[in-house]
Write a protein that holds these residues in place. Structure first.
Motif, PDB file in Angstrom:
ATOM      1  N   TYR A  61       0.832  -1.195   0.000  1.00 55.49           N
ATOM      2  CA  TYR A  61       0.000   0.000   0.000  1.00 55.49           C
ATOM      3  C   TYR A  61       0.874   1.256   0.000  1.00 55.49           C
ATOM      4  O   TYR A  61       0.613   2.199  -0.742  1.00 55.49           O
ATOM      5  CB  TYR A  61      -0.922  -0.023   1.221  1.00 55.49           C
ATOM      6  CG  TYR A  61      -1.891   1.119   1.273  1.00 55.49           C
ATOM      7  CD1 TYR A  61      -3.002   1.157   0.438  1.00 55.49           C
ATOM      8  CD2 TYR A  61      -1.702   2.168   2.166  1.00 55.49           C
ATOM      9  CE1 TYR A  61      -3.896   2.200   0.484  1.00 55.49           C
ATOM     10  CE2 TYR A  61      -2.594   3.218   2.224  1.00 55.49           C
ATOM     11  CZ  TYR A  61      -3.691   3.233   1.379  1.00 55.49           C
ATOM     12  OH  TYR A  61      -4.573   4.279   1.428  1.00 55.49           O
ATOM     13  N   GLN A  62       1.926   1.246   0.803  1.00 51.07           N
ATOM     14  CA  GLN A  62       2.830   2.393   0.895  1.00 51.07           C
ATOM     15  C   GLN A  62       3.579   2.615  -0.424  1.00 51.07           C
ATOM     16  O   GLN A  62       3.981   3.732  -0.717  1.00 51.07           O
ATOM     17  CB  GLN A  62       3.841   2.199   2.027  1.00 51.07           C
ATOM     18  CG  GLN A  62       3.221   2.248   3.415  1.00 51.07           C
ATOM     19  CD  GLN A  62       2.562   3.581   3.686  1.00 51.07           C
ATOM     20  OE1 GLN A  62       1.356   3.722   3.559  1.00 51.07           O
ATOM     21  NE2 GLN A  62       3.339   4.564   4.049  1.00 51.07           N
ATOM     22  N   GLN A  63       3.756   1.564  -1.194  1.00 52.11           N
ATOM     23  CA  GLN A  63       4.430   1.687  -2.488  1.00 52.11           C
ATOM     24  C   GLN A  63       3.484   2.204  -3.575  1.00 52.11           C
ATOM     25  O   GLN A  63       3.896   2.397  -4.707  1.00 52.11           O
ATOM     26  CB  GLN A  63       5.010   0.338  -2.912  1.00 52.11           C
ATOM     27  CG  GLN A  63       6.147  -0.120  -2.048  1.00 52.11           C
ATOM     28  CD  GLN A  63       6.542  -1.562  -2.334  1.00 52.11           C
ATOM     29  OE1 GLN A  63       6.141  -2.141  -3.339  1.00 52.11           O
ATOM     30  NE2 GLN A  63       7.322  -2.138  -1.442  1.00 52.11           N
ATOM     31  N   GLY A  64       2.220   2.412  -3.206  1.00 47.67           N
ATOM     32  CA  GLY A  64       1.277   3.004  -4.146  1.00 47.67           C
ATOM     33  C   GLY A  64       0.364   2.025  -4.866  1.00 47.67           C
ATOM     34  O   GLY A  64      -0.186   2.355  -5.910  1.00 47.67           O
ATOM     35  N   GLY A  73      -3.708  -4.832  -6.491  1.00 45.99           N
ATOM     36  CA  GLY A  73      -2.550  -4.854  -7.372  1.00 45.99           C
ATOM     37  C   GLY A  73      -2.476  -3.720  -8.373  1.00 45.99           C
ATOM     38  O   GLY A  73      -1.450  -3.529  -9.000  1.00 45.99           O
ATOM     39  N   ARG A  74      -3.537  -2.956  -8.494  1.00 42.95           N
ATOM     40  CA  ARG A  74      -3.503  -1.819  -9.425  1.00 42.95           C
ATOM     41  C   ARG A  74      -2.799  -0.647  -8.749  1.00 42.95           C
ATOM     42  O   ARG A  74      -2.801  -0.518  -7.529  1.00 42.95           O
ATOM     43  CB  ARG A  74      -4.914  -1.394  -9.815  1.00 42.95           C
ATOM     44  CG  ARG A  74      -5.626  -2.430 -10.639  1.00 42.95           C
ATOM     45  CD  ARG A  74      -6.981  -1.945 -11.065  1.00 42.95           C
ATOM     46  NE  ARG A  74      -7.668  -2.993 -11.796  1.00 42.95           N
ATOM     47  CZ  ARG A  74      -8.974  -3.070 -11.891  1.00 42.95           C
ATOM     48  NH1 ARG A  74      -9.747  -2.172 -11.326  1.00 42.95           N
ATOM     49  NH2 ARG A  74      -9.530  -4.059 -12.562  1.00 42.95           N
ATOM     50  N   ILE A  75      -2.245   0.219  -9.539  1.00 37.25           N
ATOM     51  CA  ILE A  75      -1.565   1.398  -9.005  1.00 37.25           C
ATOM     52  C   ILE A  75      -2.612   2.381  -8.495  1.00 37.25           C
ATOM     53  O   ILE A  75      -3.609   2.652  -9.166  1.00 37.25           O
ATOM     54  CB  ILE A  75      -0.684   2.048 -10.077  1.00 37.25           C
ATOM     55  CG1 ILE A  75       0.445   1.093 -10.452  1.00 37.25           C
ATOM     56  CG2 ILE A  75      -0.135   3.390  -9.600  1.00 37.25           C
ATOM     57  CD1 ILE A  75       1.323   1.574 -11.574  1.00 37.25           C
ATOM     58  N   ARG A  76      -2.365   2.912  -7.278  1.00 40.08           N
ATOM     59  CA  ARG A  76      -3.256   3.918  -6.705  1.00 40.08           C
ATOM     60  C   ARG A  76      -2.805   5.296  -7.158  1.00 40.08           C
ATOM     61  O   ARG A  76      -1.628   5.612  -7.106  1.00 40.08           O
ATOM     62  CB  ARG A  76      -3.176   3.908  -5.173  1.00 40.08           C
ATOM     63  CG  ARG A  76      -3.990   2.906  -4.484  1.00 40.08           C
ATOM     64  CD  ARG A  76      -3.974   3.091  -2.964  1.00 40.08           C
ATOM     65  NE  ARG A  76      -2.638   3.158  -2.403  1.00 40.08           N
ATOM     66  CZ  ARG A  76      -2.084   4.252  -1.864  1.00 40.08           C
ATOM     67  NH1 ARG A  76      -2.743   5.374  -1.798  1.00 40.08           N
ATOM     68  NH2 ARG A  76      -0.865   4.217  -1.390  1.00 40.08           N
ATOM     69  N   THR A  77      -3.740   6.108  -7.604  1.00 42.04           N
ATOM     70  CA  THR A  77      -3.414   7.493  -7.932  1.00 42.04           C
ATOM     71  C   THR A  77      -3.919   8.433  -6.841  1.00 42.04           C
ATOM     72  O   THR A  77      -3.446   9.559  -6.735  1.00 42.04           O
ATOM     73  CB  THR A  77      -4.021   7.899  -9.285  1.00 42.04           C
ATOM     74  OG1 THR A  77      -5.430   7.649  -9.258  1.00 42.04           O
ATOM     75  CG2 THR A  77      -3.385   7.099 -10.422  1.00 42.04           C
ATOM     76  N   THR A  78      -4.872   7.954  -6.055  1.00 44.19           N
ATOM     77  CA  THR A  78      -5.406   8.721  -4.927  1.00 44.19           C
ATOM     78  C   THR A  78      -5.664   7.740  -3.784  1.00 44.19           C
ATOM     79  O   THR A  78      -5.466   6.540  -3.933  1.00 44.19           O
ATOM     80  CB  THR A  78      -6.743   9.413  -5.293  1.00 44.19           C
ATOM     81  OG1 THR A  78      -7.695   8.414  -5.636  1.00 44.19           O
ATOM     82  CG2 THR A  78      -6.565  10.386  -6.450  1.00 44.19           C
ATOM     83  N   CYS A  83      -9.469   0.423   0.343  1.00 41.35           N
ATOM     84  CA  CYS A  83      -8.209   0.121   1.045  1.00 41.35           C
ATOM     85  C   CYS A  83      -8.259   0.675   2.463  1.00 41.35           C
ATOM     86  O   CYS A  83      -7.852   0.008   3.421  1.00 41.35           O
ATOM     87  CB  CYS A  83      -7.013   0.714   0.291  1.00 41.35           C
ATOM     88  SG  CYS A  83      -6.663  -0.069  -1.302  1.00 41.35           S
ATOM     89  N   GLU A  84      -8.749   1.894   2.609  1.00 38.92           N
ATOM     90  CA  GLU A  84      -8.852   2.510   3.937  1.00 38.92           C
ATOM     91  C   GLU A  84      -9.787   1.702   4.836  1.00 38.92           C
ATOM     92  O   GLU A  84      -9.508   1.512   6.017  1.00 38.92           O
ATOM     93  CB  GLU A  84      -9.339   3.957   3.817  1.00 38.92           C
ATOM     94  CG  GLU A  84      -8.355   4.881   3.133  1.00 38.92           C
ATOM     95  CD  GLU A  84      -7.073   5.070   3.916  1.00 38.92           C
ATOM     96  OE1 GLU A  84      -7.111   5.084   5.163  1.00 38.92           O
ATOM     97  OE2 GLU A  84      -6.019   5.207   3.278  1.00 38.92           O
ATOM     98  N   ALA A  85     -10.876   1.217   4.274  1.00 43.63           N
ATOM     99  CA  ALA A  85     -11.814   0.406   5.057  1.00 43.63           C
ATOM    100  C   ALA A  85     -11.140  -0.876   5.525  1.00 43.63           C
ATOM    101  O   ALA A  85     -11.371  -1.338   6.651  1.00 43.63           O
ATOM    102  CB  ALA A  85     -13.057   0.090   4.236  1.00 43.63           C
ATOM    103  N   PHE A  86     -10.292  -1.449   4.691  1.00 41.85           N
ATOM    104  CA  PHE A  86      -9.546  -2.642   5.078  1.00 41.85           C
ATOM    105  C   PHE A  86      -8.687  -2.342   6.303  1.00 41.85           C
ATOM    106  O   PHE A  86      -8.693  -3.094   7.279  1.00 41.85           O
ATOM    107  CB  PHE A  86      -8.676  -3.127   3.907  1.00 41.85           C
ATOM    108  CG  PHE A  86      -7.751  -4.240   4.291  1.00 41.85           C
ATOM    109  CD1 PHE A  86      -8.209  -5.540   4.348  1.00 41.85           C
ATOM    110  CD2 PHE A  86      -6.423  -3.984   4.603  1.00 41.85           C
ATOM    111  CE1 PHE A  86      -7.359  -6.580   4.706  1.00 41.85           C
ATOM    112  CE2 PHE A  86      -5.572  -5.006   4.961  1.00 41.85           C
ATOM    113  CZ  PHE A  86      -6.031  -6.309   5.017  1.00 41.85           C
TER     114      PHE A  86
END
Length: 95
Positions: A61-64, A73-78, A83-86
């Protein structure tokens, strides 16, 4: 003039076919990379991942990258609500 337009249309059609082929290849590669990423970070069907698995997910997650089941596995842009709920669920004890 009409022949020129027909030639341009034909060239565009050819370009479109090349683009479609490239998209298919990229999608296949993307699927393979997602599978490798899931294996590398120990993504399993367990509802409670091992402690080491949580660290790996946090690093990911920290790697984006997304760690949620919706976009894993997809790249996060925002920031991602899933993910936050997890992470909120894990902080509350995995309910």
């Amino acid at each position: 003039m009409i022949k020129e337009m027909e030639a341009r249309i034909q060239a565009l059609g050819s370009d479109m076919q090349k683009i479609k082929k490239q998209i298919r290849l990229l999608m296949e590669e993307n699927d393979k990379l997602r599978e490798e990423l899931a294996r590398a970070y120990g993504q399993t069907g367990d509802s409670t991942p091992a402690r080491g698995g949580l660290k790996n997910l946090w690093d990911l997650y920290q790697q984006g990258f997304h760690i949620c089941n919706v976009h894993f596995g997809r790249i996060r842009t925002t920031e991602c609500l899933f993910c936050e709920a997890f992470w909120d669920r894990e902080r509350e004890g995995g309910r």
